[in-house]
Scaffold this active site. Structure first.
Site, PDB file in Angstrom:
ATOM      1  N   ASN A 178     -11.310  -2.808 -28.153  1.00  3.98           N
ATOM      2  CA  ASN A 178     -10.713  -3.958 -28.847  1.00  3.98           C
ATOM      3  C   ASN A 178      -9.316  -3.525 -29.278  1.00  3.98           C
ATOM      4  OD1 ASN A 178      -9.960  -6.007 -30.553  1.00  3.98           O
ATOM      5  ND2 ASN A 178     -11.501  -5.572 -32.134  1.00  3.98           N
ATOM      6  N   TRP A 179      -8.334  -3.964 -28.510  1.00  5.17           N
ATOM      7  CA  TRP A 179      -6.974  -3.483 -28.753  1.00  5.17           C
ATOM      8  C   TRP A 179      -6.317  -4.150 -29.955  1.00  5.17           C
ATOM      9  CZ3 TRP A 179      -4.422  -3.255 -23.157  1.00  5.17           C
ATOM     10  CH2 TRP A 179      -5.127  -2.324 -22.389  1.00  5.17           C
ATOM     11  N   LYS A 180      -6.942  -5.181 -30.466  1.00  4.31           N
ATOM     12  CA  LYS A 180      -6.382  -5.941 -31.596  1.00  4.31           C
ATOM     13  C   LYS A 180      -4.941  -6.369 -31.262  1.00  4.31           C
ATOM     14  CE  LYS A 180      -9.666  -3.651 -34.520  1.00  4.31           C
ATOM     15  NZ  LYS A 180     -10.081  -3.233 -35.862  1.00  4.31           N
ATOM     16  N   SER A 223     -14.689   2.882 -36.495  1.00  2.38           N
ATOM     17  CA  SER A 223     -14.213   4.272 -36.450  1.00  2.38           C
ATOM     18  C   SER A 223     -15.006   5.157 -35.497  1.00  2.38           C
ATOM     19  CB  SER A 223     -14.182   4.882 -37.861  1.00  2.38           C
ATOM     20  OG  SER A 223     -13.293   4.152 -38.679  1.00  2.38           O
ATOM     21  N   GLU A 227     -12.345  -9.220 -38.879  1.00  4.74           N
ATOM     22  CA  GLU A 227     -10.960  -9.610 -39.206  1.00  4.74           C
ATOM     23  C   GLU A 227     -10.778 -11.114 -39.049  1.00  4.74           C
ATOM     24  OE1 GLU A 227      -9.072  -6.741 -36.619  1.00  4.74           O
ATOM     25  OE2 GLU A 227      -9.873  -5.161 -37.907  1.00  4.74           O
ATOM     26  N   HIS A 230     -15.428 -11.339 -35.068  1.00  6.32           N
ATOM     27  CA  HIS A 230     -14.962 -10.052 -35.593  1.00  6.32           C
ATOM     28  C   HIS A 230     -14.671 -10.215 -37.088  1.00  6.32           C
ATOM     29  CE1 HIS A 230     -12.499  -6.552 -36.368  1.00  6.32           C
ATOM     30  NE2 HIS A 230     -13.054  -6.017 -35.297  1.00  6.32           N
ATOM     31  N   GLY A 266     -11.927   0.227 -31.628  1.00  9.42           N
ATOM     32  CA  GLY A 266     -10.594  -0.247 -32.000  1.00  9.42           C
ATOM     33  C   GLY A 266      -9.560   0.842 -31.774  1.00  9.42           C
ATOM     34  N   GLU A 311     -20.841  -4.005 -36.695  1.00 10.93           N
ATOM     35  CA  GLU A 311     -19.631  -3.364 -37.195  1.00 10.93           C
ATOM     36  C   GLU A 311     -19.599  -3.442 -38.713  1.00 10.93           C
ATOM     37  OE1 GLU A 311     -16.427  -3.211 -33.908  1.00 10.93           O
ATOM     38  OE2 GLU A 311     -16.146  -5.056 -35.018  1.00 10.93           O
ATOM     39  N   GLY A 335     -11.583   0.704 -38.896  1.00 11.04           N
ATOM     40  CA  GLY A 335     -10.208   1.149 -39.096  1.00 11.04           C
ATOM     41  C   GLY A 335     -10.025   2.061 -40.297  1.00 11.04           C
TER      42      GLY A 335
HETATM   43  P1  PGA Z   1     -12.019   0.770 -35.233  1.00 11.70           P
HETATM   44  O1  PGA Z   1     -12.200  -0.809 -34.949  1.00 11.70           O
HETATM   45  O2  PGA Z   1     -12.663   1.485 -34.080  1.00 11.70           O
HETATM   46  O3  PGA Z   1     -10.519   0.973 -35.287  1.00 11.70           O
HETATM   47  O4  PGA Z   1     -12.682   1.058 -36.524  1.00 11.70           O
HETATM   48  C1  PGA Z   1     -13.388  -1.313 -34.402  1.00 11.70           C
HETATM   49  C2  PGA Z   1     -13.298  -2.819 -34.334  1.00 11.70           C
HETATM   50  O5  PGA Z   1     -12.695  -3.424 -35.231  1.00 11.70           O
HETATM   51  O6  PGA Z   1     -13.828  -3.448 -33.392  1.00 11.70           O
END
Ligand code: PGA
Length: 271
Positions: free
Chosen positions: A27-29, A230, A115, A113, A251, A185, A191
């Protein structure tokens, strides 16, 4: 082969070995540039040649989908989007429809997600609708669920995850889950560098599978449940060794090809 009969009728050898193909999805965001994405795609494509058993996917920002489709053509790496509209076409400025994603060769689309839930106000009903439109267009939704730190401290993780899951099941029926993937998640791990321990993650994954098995044992047995939060090259193997962790939604560590590929290798070795 996916066995579609009741789980208690599964041949014994199938219940003793893992039969779900692991999936590692990046997931490159909202990261990347034309040159950076070209480099990352080339790296992932080159390295994915040595991933024999796990499935590998990347979810770049929308604008990079055409170049992703071009760069990954002829490879086994799949791609997807990070979000989609609840609507199918028309006057929705700034939105992107499921059919457009399908048109650009997307296999997957992330829905719900944390976010999107917290920063853009997507509630369970919106997420369920996105799951539905994705599925109707022939995309595989990656449904994200997970509790906040506050919810974990209040010991309501299971209630939160159950509520997020049930919104989709009530709308689409439990069999619909077979067309997608779940990603657990924990919000406090996203993150932050603070990963759930393999035991903490396994506990919630097993809860999710059991809750689905109450309604349909075969769907539960075949469903891939990814861990996200993470996950990195250093902790992936331990997480992926757990019986109900079938891959990862990555991510930060998906933005560098060697780090991402190391997680894919761990998934490959977890079978
Ligand atoms: P992260 O993000 O690996 O940077 O914690 C995972 C995600 O939000 O899908």
């Amino acid at each position: 082969m996916i066995f579609t009969g009741p789980a208690d009728k599964l041949p014994r050898f199938l219940t003793e070995v893992r039969m779900r193909q692991p999936l590692v999805a990046g997931n490159w965001k909202m990261n990347g540039s034309k040159s950076g994405v070209a480099e990352l795609l080339a790296g992932v494509k080159a390295g994915a040649g040595s991933i024999a058993r796990a499935e590998v996917a990347v979810c770049p920002p929308y604008v990079f989908l055409p170049m992703t489709a071009a760069a990954l053509a002829g490879s086994t790496v799949r791609w997807g989007a990070q979000n989609l509209s609840t609507e199918t076409a028309g006057a929705y400025t700034g939105e992107v429809a499921a059919s457009m994603l399908k048109d650009f060769g997307c296999t997957y689309v992330i829905v719900g997600h944390s976010e999107r839930r917290t920063l853009y106000g997507e509630d369970d009903a919106i997420v369920a609708r996105k799951f539905a439109v994705a599925r109707a267009a022939g995309l595989k939704p990656i449904l994200c669920v997970g509790e906040t730190l506050e919810e974990r401290e209040q010991s309501v993780t299971e209630q939160v995850v159950a509520r997020q899951l049930d919104a989709v099941i009530e709308r689409e029926g439990v069999a619909a889950l077979a067309d997608g993937v779940i990603a657990y998640e924990p919000v406090w791990a996203i993150g932050t560098g603070r990963t759930a321990t393999p035991e903490q993650a396994q506990e919630v994954h097993a809860f999710i599978r059991a809750r689905i098995a109450d309604r349909d044992a075969a769907v539960a047995a075949g469903l891939r449940i990814l861990y996200g939060g993470s996950m990195n090259a250093g902790n992936a193997a331990e997480l992926l060794a757990k019986p109900d962790i079938d891959g990862g939604l990555i991510g930060g560590a998906s933005l560098k090809a060697p780090d991402f590929l190391a997680i894919c290798q761990a998934a490959d070795a977890s079978l």
